[in-house]
Design an enzyme around this catalytic site. Structure first.
Site, PDB file in Angstrom:
ATOM      1  N   GLU A 192      29.819  40.461  27.252  1.00 55.87           N
ATOM      2  CA  GLU A 192      31.220  40.737  26.906  1.00 55.87           C
ATOM      3  C   GLU A 192      31.562  40.120  25.549  1.00 55.87           C
ATOM      4  OE1 GLU A 192      34.104  38.930  29.541  1.00 55.87           O
ATOM      5  OE2 GLU A 192      35.780  39.928  28.564  1.00 55.87           O
ATOM      6  N   SER A 203      38.673  31.995  25.656  1.00 52.86           N
ATOM      7  CA  SER A 203      39.598  31.613  24.578  1.00 52.86           C
ATOM      8  C   SER A 203      38.845  30.900  23.457  1.00 52.86           C
ATOM      9  CB  SER A 203      40.690  30.691  25.137  1.00 52.86           C
ATOM     10  OG  SER A 203      40.134  29.421  25.425  1.00 52.86           O
ATOM     11  N   SER A 240      39.393  36.996  36.577  1.00 55.01           N
ATOM     12  CA  SER A 240      40.466  36.008  36.420  1.00 55.01           C
ATOM     13  C   SER A 240      41.468  36.064  37.571  1.00 55.01           C
ATOM     14  CB  SER A 240      41.227  36.246  35.107  1.00 55.01           C
ATOM     15  OG  SER A 240      40.340  36.187  34.029  1.00 55.01           O
ATOM     16  N   GLN A 298      37.447  44.769  35.614  1.00 54.36           N
ATOM     17  CA  GLN A 298      36.807  43.467  35.823  1.00 54.36           C
ATOM     18  C   GLN A 298      37.732  42.535  36.609  1.00 54.36           C
ATOM     19  OE1 GLN A 298      36.506  41.235  32.185  1.00 54.36           O
ATOM     20  NE2 GLN A 298      34.880  39.907  32.936  1.00 54.36           N
ATOM     21  N   GLY A 299      37.356  42.225  37.841  1.00 58.33           N
ATOM     22  CA  GLY A 299      38.180  41.352  38.683  1.00 58.33           C
ATOM     23  C   GLY A 299      37.635  39.939  38.712  1.00 58.33           C
ATOM     24  N   GLU A 324      39.391  28.014  22.129  1.00 52.52           N
ATOM     25  CA  GLU A 324      39.111  26.601  22.434  1.00 52.52           C
ATOM     26  C   GLU A 324      37.842  26.496  23.286  1.00 52.52           C
ATOM     27  OE1 GLU A 324      42.048  28.061  22.805  1.00 52.52           O
ATOM     28  OE2 GLU A 324      43.238  27.065  21.258  1.00 52.52           O
TER      29      GLU A 324
END
Ligand SMILES: Cc1cc2nc3c(=O)[nH]c(=O)nc-3n(C[C@H](O)[C@H](O)[C@H](O)COP(=O)(O)OP(=O)(O)OC[C@H]3O[C@@H](n4cnc5c(N)ncnc54)[C@H](O)[C@@H]3O)c2cc1C
Length: 390
Positions: A245, A375, A129, A126-127, A377
């Site tokens: 995901e 994340s 980030s 998975q590209g 948060e």
């Protein structure tokens, strides 16, 4: 407490259990029950065993070679596989790009790529980030420029899990830098990792392992047939992919299996003259964790029971991701405590009792669970906005 299956689900569970019992190789079971991590090769072997049986793409429709199981059946399968000590299949093909291609890809892309995901001839990574685009993914800078029939891709991806094993990568790139909103000018591409200009560099994480990588795309040229859907609509496809995901990251089956292993550890490990499980402080912590897990499992089941096959789980996903990753971290914390001071002497690559390394290695590895796939948060922000209306 045992959650009771319906008669139909109980029959399905019995069929799944019987198959796994005879099909899962002993060395793979021994790896899990011996407190070790499965290798890549073991995972691929299990993938192919499931593919031969026709049970590898549990959520895909039958027309693409999937099982079309209900969400509850998928959950039961995952739980049975994890409890038997099976490796977790990687989601990048089966749960991420596969469903995106089914919904948004061209007929040629479906015909070319879907069978090769099933057979594990292709392995995807998975590209998404980049060094300055993680939570704020829409700020990504990798560029895609159209030159005749060719898209030229230039940029850097990071934290790319298992890129060292993959032969294909799906890449989000900015194709319309002038678009009014950053989300509007992004496209999704399918990139063969053997093309000139693709370079993979390892990143070693704090557990000492090589899970993730940097991927450099230096003027990589792909044909227009490698664009998914329409140009500049990649954000829509990415949101669909990320929803899937996050459901995967709930990891209820795996957490249940790890909790069983932890309980076994607490029965055999000593604290003073008594088994660790008889230590009231440790027993209370374990009971607390098991109770929270049960609540998580119940919530997951409640949500699953409302989902139809192929349904969009994106509204539910942040809850499952948040709680699932926290519970998994707590399991590794308690496992480290169960192993005790010997965990500290473990060094990667040393011979010795795998149990000694189990606690610390797992604890270090689990630091990433509340980061990847969104994340904690960010999950809380989504819940606040979409569910609480804040
Ligand atoms: C082990 C691992 C594997 C990964 N695998 C992949 C992969 O295969 N492919 C891929 O594309 N990516 C992958 N990632 C990247 C992952 O998706 C990002 O790390 C994640 O989205 C966070 O982005 P970041 O690292 O840039 O941190 P940042 O977004 O910079 O966040 C830093 C901190 O700020 C907090 N924060 C950020 N924004 C907000 C906000 N709006 N409100 C409150 N707090 C905020 C975050 O919670 C975090 O604590 C992986 C990451 C890890 C650790």
């Amino acid at each position: 407490m045992q959650i009771i299956d319906s008669d139909e689900d109980a029959a399905f569970r019995a069929e799944v259990r019987a198959f796994i019992q005879q099909a899962l190789p002993q060395d793979i079971r021994d790896t899990f029950f011996g407190f070790r991590r499965h290798s890549w090769q073991q995972m691929i072997r299990w993938h192919r065993i499931l593919a031969d049986k026709g049970w590898v793409a549990v959520s895909w429709p039958r027309e693409y070679g999937g099982c079309a199981w209900t969400p509850m059946q998928q959950y039961i399968f995952d739980e049975e596989a994890m409890l038997a000590g099976a490796p977790r299949l990687r989601p990048f093909g089966l749960k991420m790009i596969g469903p995106v291609l089914m919904r948004y890809g061209s007929d040629a892309q479906k015909a070319r790529f879907l069978p090769r995901i099933l057979s594990a001839e292709d392995y995807w990574c998975q590209g998404f980030s980049e060094p300055d685009a993680g939570s704020d993914l829409a700020s990504l800078k990798t560029k895609a420029t159209l030159d005749g029939d060719i898209w030229r891709i230039e940029g850097q991806k990071t934290w790319t899990t298992t890129a060292q094993h993959a032969n294909w990568i799906f890449v989000l790139a900015r194709s319309a830098p002038q678009a009014a909103k950053p989300q509007e000018g992004i496209s999704l591409f399918l990139v063969d990792m053997s093309l000139p200009g693709v370079e993979v560099r390892p990143i070693i994480t704090i557990d000492g392992d090589h899970h993730v990588n940097e991927v450099f795309l230096d003027g990589v040229e792909v044909g227009a047939d490698m664009l998914v859907g329409e140009a500049n609509k990649g954000w829509t496809y990415a949101k669909y992919l990320l929803g899937n995901e996050r459901v995967g990251v709930a990891n209820v089956g795996q957490a249940k299996a790890e909790l069983k292993l932890l309980r076994r550890l607490a029965l055999t490990r000593k604290r003073g003259n008594q088994a660790l499980i008889d230590d009231p402080v440790f027993a209370a912590k374990l009971a607390d964790l098991e109770t929270d897990f049960l609540a998580h499992e119940t919530t997951n089941l409640r949500m699953l029971s409302t989902l139809k096959p192929g349904g969009d789980a994106s509204a539910l996903a942040p809850f499952l991701k948040l709680r699932g990753s926290e519970i998994q971290q707590r399991i590794t914390e308690l496992a480290s405590e169960a192993v005790g001071p010997r965990a500290a002497i473990w060094q990667r690559g040393e011979e010795g009792d795998p149990l000694d390394s189990y606690g610390l290695h797992g604890w270090l590895n689990a630091r990433a669970f509340t980061i990847f796939g969104g994340s904690s948060e960010v999950m809380k922000n989504i819940i606040a906005k979409t569910t609480l209306g804040l």
